[in-house]
Scaffold this active site. Structure first.
Site, mmCIF file in Angstrom:
data_model
loop_
_atom_site.group_PDB
_atom_site.id
_atom_site.type_symbol
_atom_site.label_atom_id
_atom_site.label_comp_id
_atom_site.label_asym_id
_atom_site.label_seq_id
_atom_site.Cartn_x
_atom_site.Cartn_y
_atom_site.Cartn_z
ATOM 1 N N ASP A 441 0.831 -1.194 0.000
ATOM 2 C CA ASP A 441 0.000 0.000 0.000
ATOM 3 C C ASP A 441 0.872 1.253 0.000
ATOM 4 O OD1 ASP A 441 -2.406 1.378 -0.038
ATOM 5 O OD2 ASP A 441 -3.236 0.317 1.685
ATOM 6 N N ASP A 505 -10.504 1.966 -3.658
ATOM 7 C CA ASP A 505 -10.986 1.653 -2.313
ATOM 8 C C ASP A 505 -12.509 1.558 -2.266
ATOM 9 O OD1 ASP A 505 -8.542 1.413 -1.107
ATOM 10 O OD2 ASP A 505 -8.554 3.380 -0.146
#
Length: 700
Positions: A441, A505
């Site tokens: 990430d 997301d």
């Protein structure tokens, strides 16, 4: 005709005229041969009230030659040598590539321009290198790759977005002036994906001439398209260099990122087919040739609440649902009880995992699943052991306040000690545990990114590539996902060293339909992470039936986001149904040719994937239909001479209440010719808003 170079691929020609500076005469449909009189037939007139010489639109346009739009190179040597003019002194030509070497003896600069035309995919790769041949510093401020497009390319399609809403498309006229996009966020970004299309007026999915472009770079970029006042058009792309970021000492060089471009005479479907073929053959390198495993990621199920016994129960239920890779997300490392702490301290939290991580991994593996782990190596929290020991490792400009982003800061990867620490921690994790997958990430932008006081986006980006390359050299069996608050770092260059993107997301299926459509122009389904989320989306609070969520997710690299222990049995069974459906067609989804269908009802999204023998089509009704009856589904990418078996494999039962009588074929298997399917089509049922059906065709 020694001054003509003709590169060809399966269906494309690239014809280059080599004079003082190389110029593309033609880039488009394949030409069998170049006639001897082509030089005379392409000679341009010289207009009144202009320069008295012809100004070619070259592979690196020069201000010093009279190109008054965007030059390909800009820089200076203490305010001198700021308008260079280059001449070819050497060229190296092979069947599928050419390298031109140019020089400006006055400015003491050399340019190397490299072009490659991939035969199978028709994709061009281009990059430019500048070498400082002088004795004093050359301050480079811009070096970009330039490619011309046809004068009738008068419409432009670009991409915009934001967090949880990536890959949105925008169209505009491309008749005068131009378009420019700049990204200074230090990563590829949610807002400005480095890709665009230009084409003939009203080009669409299935029709029109289109030229497609993508800059493979994970840092800052500039992307522009210009129409000159004489009607010639070009697209230009390169790294956006911060002030002082590229200062070349004597004999030093700078090379642009690769620009990838392709041409299609069959609309956007032709563009995506070519880019997908190129990605599969030249970009993505999977460690093992196997089906792409279905994921379960723990994030939306448990967030930071880690209990090994409970996680093993989650794994048990996941395995029964058909999950093949189980990933523990954020919260597993020492002191990480919330989003404000512990980034950088990549050691297992033994309070949460008193028996270590091994029992969890063994349990996952014993269930037949691979194990994956979340990391965010480029980041550091102020409240961390690492920051207390090494505050100087933060990427910042000394003397200024560095703002936090998601309560975190960036590490300076160009600092050798910092780089080595990160490699050692990741190497230790991958050596100590049976980890087959890292979810990597990167959750914030770069602000005042300084290394030793100098601008550092270029160096930081290359250091990231080096860290990934070194890690994969030591652990070649590991797959890595590129996640950056969702789709903030998606491009061909990062994909050379990763294996999957987290597209967004946002798991809201309605939003995902648009996001995944935009992403599909460049990237094939097997690298597009797409998960079934909970009934109520955690990013929009919109609720969707499992039909909409399941169908939307199964078209990519599928996964699920949930706590399977806490949800009812009926929901687990529903998830399992779509996982099984995905597996049934995974071989086709992850190897076939993707396409999209132009629809009369713009509130529909129709897309699919096909091979020579089979086809899977999804019809998604996004919002209320424009018309009382849907238009027939007509399929253009089909063999008109063949016979096909046609069957419905998924349909929203809730939509049946919209019809007093529904088409009888929904419950049958039909045999239809490709000619009928292409010209007459298949009558569709009425669908509720935010629902989808799937049709499967098998060639007989």
């Amino acid at each position: 005709m020694n001054n003509i170079i003709h590169l060809t691929s399966k269906s494309c020609s690239l014809v280059i005229k080599v004079d003082r500076n190389p110029e593309i005469l033609h880039w488009g449909p394949k030409i069998n041969q170049i006639d001897p009189d082509i030089i005379l037939s392409t000679e341009r007139p010289i207009s009144q009230a202009r320069l008295d010489v012809d100004v070619p639109l070259t592979l690196c346009p020069e201000l010093g030659r009279g190109h008054f739009n965007a030059p390909g190179i800009e820089g200076h040597r203490d305010s001198l040598d700021w308008a260079p003019v280059f001449d070819v002194f050497d060229q190296q030509v092979s069947k599928q590539s050419v390298v031109f070497k140019l020089q400006d003896k006055v400015a003491q600069l050399q340019l190397d321009i490299e072009l490659q035309l991939d035969f199978e995919s028709d994709v061009i790769q281009k990059r430019v290198k500048v070498i400082n041949m002088g004795e004093t510093k050359y301050y480079l401020t811009k070096l970009s790759s330039t490619l011309p497009v046809a004068n009738h390319a008068n419409e432009l399609m670009s991409f915009y977005g934001r967090w949880s809403r990536e890959f949105q498309t925008h169209r505009q006229s491309f008749a005068h002036g131009g378009f420019m996009q700049e990204n200074r966020r230090g990563r590829t970004s949610h807002e400005n994906f480095p890709g665009l299309f230009v084409g003939s007026e009203h080009f669409n999915e299935q029709n029109g001439q289109v030229w497609g472009f993508h800059l493979g770079w994970s840092g800052n970029h500039q992307l522009r398209a210009d129409v000159k006042s004489d009607g010639r058009r070009f697209v230009q792309a390169g790294e956006l260099l911060l002030a002082g970021e590229a200062v070349l000492e004597a004999q030093q060089s700078y090379t642009t990122p690769w620009l990838y471009a392709t041409y299609s005479g069959a609309g956007l479907n032709g563009i995506s087919e070519r880019f997908h073929r190129f990605v599969r053959s030249d970009i993505i390198k999977f460690p093992v040739d196997k089906p792409r495993p279905v994921h379960l990621n723990t994030w939306e199920g448990i967030y930071f609440e880690h209990d090994p016994e409970y996680i093993m129960k989650m794994a048990t239920e996941a395995g029964q649902m058909g999950v093949e890779r189980f990933i523990i997300d954020d919260g597993w490392f020492i002191g990480r009880d919330g989003e404000r702490t512990a980034l950088g301290d990549w050691f297992l939290d033994e309070k949460k995992y008193p028996d270590g991580l091994e029992p969890v991994i063994k349990h996952v593996n014993d269930l037949g699943m691979e194990f994956g782990l979340w990391v965010e190596p480029e980041m550091i929290s102020h409240d961390s052991i690492l920051y207390r020991e090494h505050p100087d490792w933060v990427l910042e400009l000394k003397g200024y306040h560095q703002p936090s982003g998601r309560w975190q800061y960036l590490l300076d990867l160009q600092n050798p000690d910092c780089f080595n620490y990160l490699f050692e921690r990741l190497h230790d994790l991958l050596t100590r545990y049976n980890i087959s997958y890292l979810k990597w990430d990167m959750n914030r932008e770069l602000v005042q990114p300084g290394h030793q006081g100098k601008p550092a986006v270029h160096g930081q980006t290359n250091a990231l590539y080096a860290l990934l390359d070194k890690l994969l050299a030591a652990h070649s069996e590991v797959e890595i996902e590129s996640c950056s608050s969702g789709g903030g770092r998606i491009d061909f260059e990062i994909l050379k060293r990763t294996h999957r993107f987290w597209a967004s997301d946002c798991n809201d299926a309605l939003e995902r339909q648009a996001i995944q459509r935009g992403m599909s122009y460049f990237f094939p389904p097997e690298v597009m992470g797409a998960h079934i989320g909970p009934g109520e989306s955690h990013t929009t609070r919109r609720c969707h039936h499992i039909n909409m969520r399941g169908v939307t997710a199964l078209g990519g690299h599928m996964g699920v986001e949930l706590d399977p222990v806490s949800v009812p049995k009926e929901e687990r069974e529903a998830f399992a149904k779509y996982i099984a459906l995905h597996k049934q067609y995974r071989h086709l989804l992850h190897s076939g040719r993707s396409f999209r269908v132009d629809t009369a009802d713009k509130r529909q999204n129709i897309y699919g994937v096909h091979s020579d023998d089979e086809m899977l089509i999804t019809v998604c009704q996004l919002t209320m239909p424009d018309y009382a009856l849907p238009s027939p589904l007509r399929i253009s990418c089909i063999d008109p001479a063949a016979q096909y078996q046609v069957s419905l494999v998924e349909n929203p039962d809730t939509s049946f209440q919209l019809m007093k009588q529904r088409p009888q074929w929904l419950d049958k298997t039909l045999t239809l010719s490709g000619d009928n399917l292409k010209e007459i089509g298949l009558t569709l049922p009425i669908l509720d808003p935010e629902s989808a059906l799937m049709v499967y065709l098998k060639k007989l």
